[in-house]
Motif scaffolding. Structure first.
Motif, PDB file in Angstrom:
ATOM      1  N   PHE A 161       0.566  -0.095 -10.777  1.00 53.31           N
ATOM      2  CA  PHE A 161      -0.248   0.522  -9.731  1.00 53.31           C
ATOM      3  C   PHE A 161       0.234   1.951  -9.464  1.00 53.31           C
ATOM      4  CE2 PHE A 161      -0.856   1.421  -5.153  1.00 53.31           C
ATOM      5  CZ  PHE A 161      -2.234   1.483  -5.141  1.00 53.31           C
ATOM      6  N   ALA A 162       1.544   2.121  -9.376  1.00 52.87           N
ATOM      7  CA  ALA A 162       2.102   3.456  -9.135  1.00 52.87           C
ATOM      8  C   ALA A 162       1.663   4.419 -10.236  1.00 52.87           C
ATOM      9  CB  ALA A 162       3.625   3.381  -9.058  1.00 52.87           C
ATOM     10  N   GLU A 163       1.714   3.966 -11.468  1.00 51.88           N
ATOM     11  CA  GLU A 163       1.292   4.810 -12.589  1.00 51.88           C
ATOM     12  C   GLU A 163      -0.193   5.170 -12.467  1.00 51.88           C
ATOM     13  OE1 GLU A 163       0.843   4.523 -17.431  1.00 51.88           O
ATOM     14  OE2 GLU A 163       2.308   3.229 -16.435  1.00 51.88           O
ATOM     15  N   GLU A 164      -1.011   4.194 -12.091  1.00 55.08           N
ATOM     16  CA  GLU A 164      -2.454   4.425 -11.947  1.00 55.08           C
ATOM     17  C   GLU A 164      -2.766   5.500 -10.910  1.00 55.08           C
ATOM     18  OE1 GLU A 164      -4.900   0.954 -11.258  1.00 55.08           O
ATOM     19  OE2 GLU A 164      -3.685  -0.198 -12.676  1.00 55.08           O
ATOM     20  N   ILE A 165      -1.972   5.569  -9.852  1.00 51.51           N
ATOM     21  CA  ILE A 165      -2.262   6.556  -8.803  1.00 51.51           C
ATOM     22  C   ILE A 165      -1.411   7.819  -8.943  1.00 51.51           C
ATOM     23  CG2 ILE A 165      -3.116   4.805  -7.205  1.00 51.51           C
ATOM     24  CD1 ILE A 165      -0.481   5.066  -5.640  1.00 51.51           C
TER      25      ILE A 165
ATOM     26  N   LEU B  43      -5.650  -7.165   0.113  1.00 51.30           N
ATOM     27  CA  LEU B  43      -6.244  -6.288  -0.890  1.00 51.30           C
ATOM     28  C   LEU B  43      -5.682  -6.627  -2.261  1.00 51.30           C
ATOM     29  CD1 LEU B  43      -5.845  -2.970   1.129  1.00 51.30           C
ATOM     30  CD2 LEU B  43      -7.861  -4.440   1.018  1.00 51.30           C
ATOM     31  N   THR B  44      -6.433  -6.320  -3.301  1.00 51.64           N
ATOM     32  CA  THR B  44      -5.947  -6.614  -4.652  1.00 51.64           C
ATOM     33  C   THR B  44      -5.036  -5.502  -5.156  1.00 51.64           C
ATOM     34  OG1 THR B  44      -7.860  -5.571  -5.688  1.00 51.64           O
ATOM     35  CG2 THR B  44      -8.000  -7.940  -5.268  1.00 51.64           C
ATOM     36  N   MET B  45      -4.138  -5.894  -6.019  1.00 50.70           N
ATOM     37  CA  MET B  45      -3.293  -4.951  -6.749  1.00 50.70           C
ATOM     38  C   MET B  45      -3.329  -5.407  -8.199  1.00 50.70           C
ATOM     39  SD  MET B  45       0.750  -3.985  -6.453  1.00 50.70           S
ATOM     40  CE  MET B  45       0.571  -3.092  -4.931  1.00 50.70           C
ATOM     41  N   CYS B  46      -3.791  -4.540  -9.077  1.00 51.07           N
ATOM     42  CA  CYS B  46      -3.951  -4.905 -10.492  1.00 51.07           C
ATOM     43  C   CYS B  46      -4.833  -6.147 -10.622  1.00 51.07           C
ATOM     44  CB  CYS B  46      -2.599  -5.101 -11.163  1.00 51.07           C
ATOM     45  SG  CYS B  46      -1.585  -3.618 -11.163  1.00 51.07           S
ATOM     46  N   LYS B  47      -5.865  -6.188  -9.803  1.00 57.36           N
ATOM     47  CA  LYS B  47      -6.845  -7.284  -9.787  1.00 57.36           C
ATOM     48  C   LYS B  47      -6.235  -8.627  -9.385  1.00 57.36           C
ATOM     49  CE  LYS B  47      -9.630  -4.981 -13.241  1.00 57.36           C
ATOM     50  NZ  LYS B  47     -10.233  -5.024 -14.548  1.00 57.36           N
TER      51      LYS B  47
ATOM     52  N   GLU C 195      10.291   3.311  -8.911  1.00 51.28           N
ATOM     53  CA  GLU C 195      11.493   2.460  -8.944  1.00 51.28           C
ATOM     54  C   GLU C 195      12.340   2.676  -7.696  1.00 51.28           C
ATOM     55  OE1 GLU C 195      12.393   0.007 -10.807  1.00 51.28           O
ATOM     56  OE2 GLU C 195      11.335   0.232 -12.698  1.00 51.28           O
ATOM     57  N   LYS C 196      12.489   3.926  -7.270  1.00 52.73           N
ATOM     58  CA  LYS C 196      13.275   4.228  -6.066  1.00 52.73           C
ATOM     59  C   LYS C 196      12.622   3.623  -4.825  1.00 52.73           C
ATOM     60  CE  LYS C 196      15.464   8.477  -7.694  1.00 52.73           C
ATOM     61  NZ  LYS C 196      15.573   9.932  -7.523  1.00 52.73           N
ATOM     62  N   LEU C 197      11.293   3.711  -4.744  1.00 49.97           N
ATOM     63  CA  LEU C 197      10.578   3.121  -3.612  1.00 49.97           C
ATOM     64  C   LEU C 197      10.794   1.612  -3.565  1.00 49.97           C
ATOM     65  CD1 LEU C 197       7.208   5.079  -3.830  1.00 49.97           C
ATOM     66  CD2 LEU C 197       8.842   5.185  -1.948  1.00 49.97           C
ATOM     67  N   LEU C 198      10.672   0.963  -4.708  1.00 49.15           N
ATOM     68  CA  LEU C 198      10.877  -0.486  -4.765  1.00 49.15           C
ATOM     69  C   LEU C 198      12.303  -0.849  -4.371  1.00 49.15           C
ATOM     70  CD1 LEU C 198       8.903  -1.571  -7.940  1.00 49.15           C
ATOM     71  CD2 LEU C 198       8.450  -2.235  -5.588  1.00 49.15           C
ATOM     72  N   ALA C 199      13.259  -0.103  -4.873  1.00 47.03           N
ATOM     73  CA  ALA C 199      14.664  -0.383  -4.556  1.00 47.03           C
ATOM     74  C   ALA C 199      14.905  -0.264  -3.054  1.00 47.03           C
ATOM     75  CB  ALA C 199      15.581   0.572  -5.318  1.00 47.03           C
ATOM     76  N   LYS C 200      14.298   0.743  -2.435  1.00 48.34           N
ATOM     77  CA  LYS C 200      14.462   0.935  -0.992  1.00 48.34           C
ATOM     78  C   LYS C 200      13.857  -0.235  -0.216  1.00 48.34           C
ATOM     79  CE  LYS C 200      13.498   4.046   2.795  1.00 48.34           C
ATOM     80  NZ  LYS C 200      12.898   5.264   3.277  1.00 48.34           N
TER      81      LYS C 200
ATOM     82  N   SER D 192       0.840  -1.180   0.000  1.00 42.70           N
ATOM     83  CA  SER D 192       0.000   0.000   0.000  1.00 42.70           C
ATOM     84  C   SER D 192       0.881   1.239   0.000  1.00 42.70           C
ATOM     85  CB  SER D 192      -0.890   0.014   1.234  1.00 42.70           C
ATOM     86  OG  SER D 192      -1.770  -1.075   1.240  1.00 42.70           O
ATOM     87  N   MET D 193       0.362   2.283  -0.551  1.00 44.25           N
ATOM     88  CA  MET D 193       1.080   3.548  -0.604  1.00 44.25           C
ATOM     89  C   MET D 193       0.380   4.544   0.310  1.00 44.25           C
ATOM     90  SD  MET D 193       3.361   2.816  -2.912  1.00 44.25           S
ATOM     91  CE  MET D 193       4.046   4.397  -3.298  1.00 44.25           C
ATOM     92  N   ILE D 194       1.189   5.377   0.962  1.00 45.67           N
ATOM     93  CA  ILE D 194       0.626   6.451   1.774  1.00 45.67           C
ATOM     94  C   ILE D 194       1.314   7.761   1.398  1.00 45.67           C
ATOM     95  CG2 ILE D 194      -0.091   5.017   3.715  1.00 45.67           C
ATOM     96  CD1 ILE D 194       2.447   5.847   5.185  1.00 45.67           C
ATOM     97  N   GLU D 195       0.562   8.835   1.493  1.00 45.74           N
ATOM     98  CA  GLU D 195       1.115  10.146   1.190  1.00 45.74           C
ATOM     99  C   GLU D 195       1.884  10.637   2.411  1.00 45.74           C
ATOM    100  OE1 GLU D 195      -0.393  14.087  -1.196  1.00 45.74           O
ATOM    101  OE2 GLU D 195      -1.860  12.959  -0.027  1.00 45.74           O
ATOM    102  N   LYS D 196       3.114  11.115   2.189  1.00 41.13           N
ATOM    103  CA  LYS D 196       3.961  11.535   3.309  1.00 41.13           C
ATOM    104  C   LYS D 196       3.306  12.641   4.120  1.00 41.13           C
ATOM    105  CE  LYS D 196       8.530  11.476   2.825  1.00 41.13           C
ATOM    106  NZ  LYS D 196       9.877  11.767   2.295  1.00 41.13           N
TER     107      LYS D 196
END
Length: 85
Positions: free
Chosen positions: A53-57, A36-40, A65-70, A1-5
Motif C-alpha cells: 500500500f505504501a508503495e502504491e501511494i 476500509l480495504t487495504m490491497c483488496k 518500514e520506519k512507520l511500521l516499526a514505530k 490509514s496514512m495522513i500527510e503531515k
C-alpha cells in the motif's frame, strides 16, 4: 490509514486506528478487521500489505518500514503498560 503531515510535504504518518472495527470485541465471528480495504482485503492484513500500500501511494520502502516499526514499538509498550495495571 496514512495522513500527510503537512499539505504538500510528501511526508506521511500512520493515522489513528479509527477504521479498526470495535465490533470484533463483541462479535468475534466477524472476520473483518478494517472498515476500509487495504490491497483488496479487510482481514488478515500483513506487513507485506502495508508495504505494498505504501508503495502504491508513493511512500518509499525505507519510510514505510520506519512507520511500521514505530507503530509496532508503540503498540508493544502500550500492551506492556496495560498488563501492569
Amino acid at each position: 490509514s496514512m495522513i500527510e503531515k503537512a499539505e504538500g510535504s510528501g511526508e506521511y504518518v500512520l493515522s489513528s486506528a479509527y477504521d479498526l472495527l470495535p465490533v470484533n470485541a463483541i462479535m468475534p465471528e466477524d472476520e473483518e478487521e478494517f472498515a476500509l480495504t487495504m490491497c483488496k482485503k479487510k482481514h488478515k492484513i500483513r506487513r507485506k500489505d502495508f508495504l505494498s500500500f505504501a508503495e502504491e501511494i508513493g511512500i518509499e520502502s525505507v519510510t514505510a518500514e520506519k512507520l511500521l516499526a514505530k507503530v509496532i514499538k508503540e503498540d508493544y509498550y502500550k500492551t506492556i503498560a496495560q498488563r501492569k495495571e
